[in-house]
Design a protein around this motif. Structure first.
Motif, short mmCIF file in Angstrom:
data_model
loop_
_atom_site.label_atom_id
_atom_site.label_comp_id
_atom_site.label_asym_id
_atom_site.label_seq_id
_atom_site.Cartn_x
_atom_site.Cartn_y
_atom_site.Cartn_z
N GLU A 1 0.86 -1.17 0.00
CA GLU A 1 0.00 0.00 0.00
C GLU A 1 0.91 1.24 0.00
OE1 GLU A 1 -3.38 0.40 -0.19
OE2 GLU A 1 -3.26 -1.72 -0.72
N PRO A 2 0.46 2.36 -0.56
CA PRO A 2 1.34 3.52 -0.73
C PRO A 2 2.10 3.94 0.53
CG PRO A 2 -0.64 3.86 -1.96
CD PRO A 2 -0.86 2.58 -1.19
N SER A 3 1.39 4.10 1.65
CA SER A 3 2.09 4.55 2.87
C SER A 3 3.05 3.48 3.38
CB SER A 3 1.06 4.91 3.95
OG SER A 3 0.24 3.79 4.25
N ALA A 4 2.68 2.21 3.20
CA ALA A 4 3.56 1.13 3.65
C ALA A 4 4.83 1.07 2.79
CB ALA A 4 2.82 -0.20 3.60
N GLY A 5 4.70 1.40 1.50
CA GLY A 5 5.88 1.41 0.65
C GLY A 5 6.88 2.47 1.07
N VAL A 6 6.37 3.65 1.44
CA VAL A 6 7.26 4.72 1.92
C VAL A 6 7.93 4.30 3.22
CG1 VAL A 6 7.32 7.10 2.77
CG2 VAL A 6 5.93 6.53 0.78
N ALA A 7 7.18 3.65 4.10
CA ALA A 7 7.77 3.17 5.36
C ALA A 7 8.83 2.12 5.10
CB ALA A 7 6.66 2.62 6.26
N ALA A 8 8.61 1.27 4.08
CA ALA A 8 9.60 0.24 3.75
C ALA A 8 10.90 0.85 3.24
CB ALA A 8 9.02 -0.72 2.70
N VAL A 9 10.80 1.97 2.51
CA VAL A 9 12.01 2.69 2.08
C VAL A 9 12.75 3.22 3.30
CG1 VAL A 9 12.88 4.71 0.84
CG2 VAL A 9 11.11 3.28 -0.20
#
Length: 305
Positions: A130-138
């Motif tokens: 999900e978009p916010s989770a992808g940013v957190a993964a970065v």
């Protein structure tokens, strides 16, 4: 100074025993390869091949040049690999995160294909976030890059201090309906007021990413008829296509819907989605930088189609 491409052509003929077979291996037409060989013979100042009805054989000069050419071409290939290692684009892994409507349609695969051709030694991994989770993964170092998106109006995705986002595509949200629906039959932009009283396939007004968009639609008088808890656009377009209501989705989603839908732009263009790539700001990663450049090119071309 001999052209390496022509040297490679001569080596290919020596190995294939025929200009025609060498041309097939190299992806040339036979006349085009013959022209390259003729130019090489002019550079050498002597005949390099004897052509006959069964193929071609090397002259003494051709044998000498092929032996040297193999060494030169081997050194050039070795240099290519060493330069790739020096710039960080040989070996290693590039870890990517993406959301479904970017990864599953036609935008991300062409960039992946181009990157594979340019940097075949870099291993690629792709994960769905999900978009916010992808940013957190970065931010957590789990992936090197992540595609993400945000809606307008809406709140921006919170960013850690170590993460930057680079916008690569801004697209309008458009109305989709069953084919032939009165609201999507016109060509002029549709005023939002025309949505008053219309049954709306809603992306759940409590979903943070869509909250601002849903509020605008509610003020216009659209009446939620079907709730979809998350922006599952494949399902949303299918429901709209079946006549269960109208929906407001990103233009890219409407253009690539697998079910037939009517589409119409909305007046004011105040509803938008911005697709961005998230990356860590303090790290120099040549593979990640190269892929970001490919994404800019891919999304930029999509904007023109």
């Amino acid at each position: 100074m001999y052209d390496p491409t022509r040297l490679a052509a001569l080596v290919a003929v020596a190995e294939a025993g025929s200009i025609t077979r060498a041309a097939e291996r190299l992806g040339y037409t036979t006349p085009a390869l013959s022209q390259q060989l003729a130019k090489l013979e002019r550079e050498a100042g002597t005949a390099l091949l004897v052509r006959h009805h069964r193929g071609a054989r090397l002259t003494g000069a051709g044998e000498l040049l092929v032996a040297r050419a193999r060494r030169v071409l081997d050194e050039l290939e070795r240099a290519r690999h060493e330069l790739a290692r020096l710039t960080g684009l040989s070996g290693g892994t590039l870890r990517l995160g993406t959301f479904q409507t970017a990864g599953g349609i036609h935008l991300l695969p062409p960039a992946l294909s181009a990157f594979r051709r340019a940097h075949p030694d870099v291993e690629l991994t792709v994960a769905d976030y999900e978009p916010s989770a992808g940013v957190a993964a970065v931010a957590a170092g789990e992936v090197d890059l992540a595609l993400t998106h945000a809606y307008e109006p809406g709140d921006p995705i919170p960013l850690a201090s170590s993460v930057r986002v680079e916008p690569i595509l801004v697209e309008e949200l458009v109305l989709v309906s069953a084919p032939g629906h009165a609201l999507t039959s016109g060509t002029a932009r549709l005023p939002l007021a025309e949505l008053a009283g219309q049954p709306l396939i809603s992306m759940a007004p409590d979903a943070p990413a869509r909250r601002g968009v849903e509020a605008v639609l509610a003020r216009a008088g659209a009446l939620p008829s079907v709730l979809v808890p998350t922006p599952g656009y494949l399902l949303v377009c299918a429901l709209a296509s079946a006549g269960l209501g109208v929906a407001v989705v990103p233009e890219m989603v409407a253009r690539t819907s697998v079910t037939p839908v009517g589409v119409r732009a909305l007046e004011g263009a105040q509803l938008r989605r911005t697709i961005s790539v998230a990356h860590r700001s303090e790290e120099a990663a040549p593979a990640a930088d190269a892929f970001r450049a490919l994404l800019r090119g891919t999304f930029g071309r999509s904007r023109q189609t």
